[in-house]
Design an enzyme around this catalytic site. Structure first.
Site, mmCIF file in Angstrom:
data_model
loop_
_atom_site.group_PDB
_atom_site.id
_atom_site.type_symbol
_atom_site.label_atom_id
_atom_site.label_comp_id
_atom_site.label_asym_id
_atom_site.label_seq_id
_atom_site.Cartn_x
_atom_site.Cartn_y
_atom_site.Cartn_z
ATOM 1 C CG PHE A 172 24.311 66.197 -15.964
ATOM 2 C CD1 PHE A 172 24.901 65.049 -15.454
ATOM 3 C CD2 PHE A 172 24.368 67.350 -15.197
ATOM 4 C CE1 PHE A 172 25.520 65.035 -14.214
ATOM 5 C CE2 PHE A 172 24.995 67.352 -13.954
ATOM 6 C CZ PHE A 172 25.571 66.189 -13.464
ATOM 7 C CD GLU A 231 31.926 65.196 -14.214
ATOM 8 O OE1 GLU A 231 32.371 64.454 -15.116
ATOM 9 O OE2 GLU A 231 31.938 66.432 -14.287
ATOM 10 C CE1 TYR A 268 31.111 72.843 -12.453
ATOM 11 C CE2 TYR A 268 29.092 72.591 -13.728
ATOM 12 C CZ TYR A 268 30.409 72.244 -13.478
ATOM 13 O OH TYR A 268 31.025 71.311 -14.273
ATOM 14 C CG HIS A 293 34.683 69.192 -22.283
ATOM 15 N ND1 HIS A 293 35.598 70.087 -21.785
ATOM 16 C CD2 HIS A 293 33.953 68.781 -21.201
ATOM 17 C CE1 HIS A 293 35.437 70.223 -20.480
ATOM 18 N NE2 HIS A 293 34.446 69.432 -20.102
ATOM 19 C CE1 TYR A 323 7.061 24.810 -24.147
ATOM 20 C CE2 TYR A 323 9.016 25.825 -23.179
ATOM 21 C CZ TYR A 323 7.926 24.976 -23.077
ATOM 22 O OH TYR A 323 7.704 24.305 -21.915
ATOM 23 C CG ASN A 357 26.058 69.549 -18.583
ATOM 24 O OD1 ASN A 357 25.757 68.372 -18.450
ATOM 25 N ND2 ASN A 357 26.660 70.259 -17.653
ATOM 26 N NE ARG A 390 3.056 24.732 -26.837
ATOM 27 C CZ ARG A 390 3.532 24.119 -25.755
ATOM 28 N NH1 ARG A 390 2.997 24.371 -24.568
ATOM 29 N NH2 ARG A 390 4.510 23.260 -25.836
#
Length: 526
Positions: free
Chosen positions: A332, A417, A58, A88, A284, A200, A287
């Site tokens: 990844f 994906e 791949y 990309h 609060y 990646n 405290r």
């Protein structure tokens, strides 16, 4: 191993958030040793052999994502890697800060230098050159779904390697061809898998996480100091900070915060003045500072520990284990940091929430000697009333940002994906929340200093007296209305410049007072 000098050895030394920031800011040098280079060369040679043999692996001799079954010829493997950077590069939105982009370069170089990514020595050297010469690529902030790596931002980060994209260099943003002309650099010819190895990984998420670790730590440490000053201004009790109480519920963060605030209040005349008062307990927001600040401290520690694993991991795909084993896995995937960043986002927001409550408490006028709205002559003057509107708006905005990005997933890559982390959004959101928290803390600092003033001539401990003195150097006591936005801006600059922490450190060294707690090594080092 940990870096022992002012030089960090890529691929060998342990990278921490603090070390990465030191490298990005020019306070530490980089080195790629002969040992690391041998690993890089060996991994690159394995990829060359895969291409020569033609067995499908791949991303080396196949297409990407849903195109993983498409074989790529030996002659086209280099074109494939160049194309992936271009196809990309689909980021949108404002560019990330230059320091974030530089951190991405540092993190990617460290990961690649481990020798499991099939990158060439020449490509690694070029990345190191960009770091050392502060030539920072322009990276859009939006477009990553936080799985398959931070594909879009990393693609933009490495476009300049092939002569494309933009670079910030010598104070100017320029197209890469002009950058090449100025520097004499030339485009690299990417080998098989190099493009995929570059884009990646989780370096966009991790770079944001580094800044979250730094900024959240700063906010937590300063929130303790400001909270202690507010306790003094409103005559709060010191008993909720006693160690014996917190040993009965021994969360690390709670113990650490209680001990710190106890030491900040040590030697206070103000506390002694109301030690026998009839008030039974405080609200609060005073405290429960150890419990609330402490919970956020624990969250910070969780993120820091996970981030350190990620910074020293190999997060690309496929991974070249050795000459006989290449694995297409899921290192990844950004889920480990995505969830932790969402948790940190909530932890930061809560520091802002409780700070806003203390601001409101200071305005009520229920503490002896402190006037309503922190100003005696009200009616014609509104006093500090409207500053709390701003802190309320910021706290409310943060609540809207606390929805966990990692709770969402949208399938991508035609279903290949099908579960993604959205960790990139987690990181960006957390930094937005922290920006708001810094502003809220600045407003609390102003109101705490104003309340503190009404305790004169009584004095607090030496730490808080020095902090108050520094505030007054920049922002004067207010006895009538003025443009408080100017005061707030000065307060913000003090918070972002970590002025309070510098004062505490200076006093600590001068007076030889230890502020260490049982858990200081865990909570004060990153």
């Amino acid at each position: 191993m940990t870096a022992t000098s002012n030089t960090f050895r890529l691929g060998e030394d342990l990278l921490t958030a603090g070390t990465a920031l030191a490298i990005a800011r020019g306070d530490m040098k980089l080195q790629c040793s002969s040992t690391a280079k041998k690993k890089v060369v060996a991994s690159y040679e394995v990829v060359r052999q895969i291409v020569d043999k033609g067995h499908p692996v791949y991303g080396i001799n196949t297409g990407f994502g849903p195109l993983c079954t498409t074989k790529i010829s030996k002659e086209e493997t280099s074109i494939l890697q160049t194309n992936i950077l271009q196809s990309h590069s689909v980021g949108v939105g404002q560019p990330v800060a230059g320091e974030i982009a530089k951190l991405m370069l540092v993190l990617k170089a460290h990961s690649l230098a481990k020798g499991f990514s099939g990158i060439s020595e020449a490509t690694l050297d070029r990345i190191i050159w960009h770091i050392e010469n502060n030539a920072i690529p322009i990276v859009p902030s939006q477009g990553s779904v936080g799985a398959s790596g931070d594909l879009a931002p990393l693609s933009h980060l490495f476009l300049p390697l092939i002569g494309l994209g933009k670079v910030e260099f010598e104070g100017k943003t320029m197209d890469t061809p002009l950058f090449f002309k100025k520097t004499g650099l030339q485009s690299l010819a990417l080998g098989p898998k190099e493009g995929l190895a570059l884009i990646n990984g989780t370096q966009f998420i991790a770079a944001h996480a580094i800044r979250v670790v730094e900024k959240l730590h700063s906010c937590l440490s300063q929130a303790d100091i400001i909270g202690a000053m507010m306790i003094e201004g409103l005559q709060g009790s010191v008993k909720p900070f006693y160690e014996k109480l917190h040993q009965l519920r021994p969360f690390k963060g709670n113990i650490h915060v209680a001990k710190r605030i106890g030491k900040l209040l040590q030697g206070s005349e103000i506390l002694e003045d109301h030690i026998d008062c009839e008030r039974v307990q405080d609200p609060y927001s005073l405290r429960c500072i150890p419990q609330v600040h402490g919970a956020s401290r624990n969250t910070w520690l969780h993120l820091k520990e996970l981030l350190e694993v990620e910074l020293n991991a190999v997060t690309d795909n496929p991974v070249i284990i050795d000459k006989d084993l290449t694995i297409s896995g899921g290192n990844f995937h950004g889920q480990p940091l995505a969830m932790a960043l969402d948790y940190a986002c909530l932890a930061a927001s809560e520091i802002g929430n409780i700070s806003d409550r203390r601001i409101y408490l200071a305005l009520e006028g229920n503490s002896p000697g402190v006037p309503k709205l922190l100003m005696k002559d009200t009616g014609i003057n509104s006093g500090y009333m409207i500053l709390q509107y701003t802190s309320a708006a910021l706290a409310s905005e943060n609540k809207g940002l606390c929805f966990p990005a990692s709770a969402d997933s949208i399938p991508t890559s035609l279903g290949q994906e099908d579960h993604v982390s959205m960790g990139s959004i987690s990181g960006r959101k957390a930094l937005r929340v922290l920006d708001n928290v810094e502003k809220i803390l600045a407003i609390e600092l102003l109101t705490a200093a104003q309340a503190f003033e009404y305790r004169k001539p009584l004095k607090s401990g030496i730490f808080l007296e020095e902090v108050h003195l520094e505030v007054r150097k920049k922002v004067s006591f207010a006895d009538k209305d003025r443009v408080f936005a100017d005061d707030i801006e000065k307060g913000i600059q003090m918070i972002r410049g970590q002025v309070l922490l510098d004062i505490i450190d200076r006093v600590r060294k001068k007076e030889k007072i230890s502020l260490k707690t049982k858990y200081s090594d865990e909570f004060e080092v990153y």
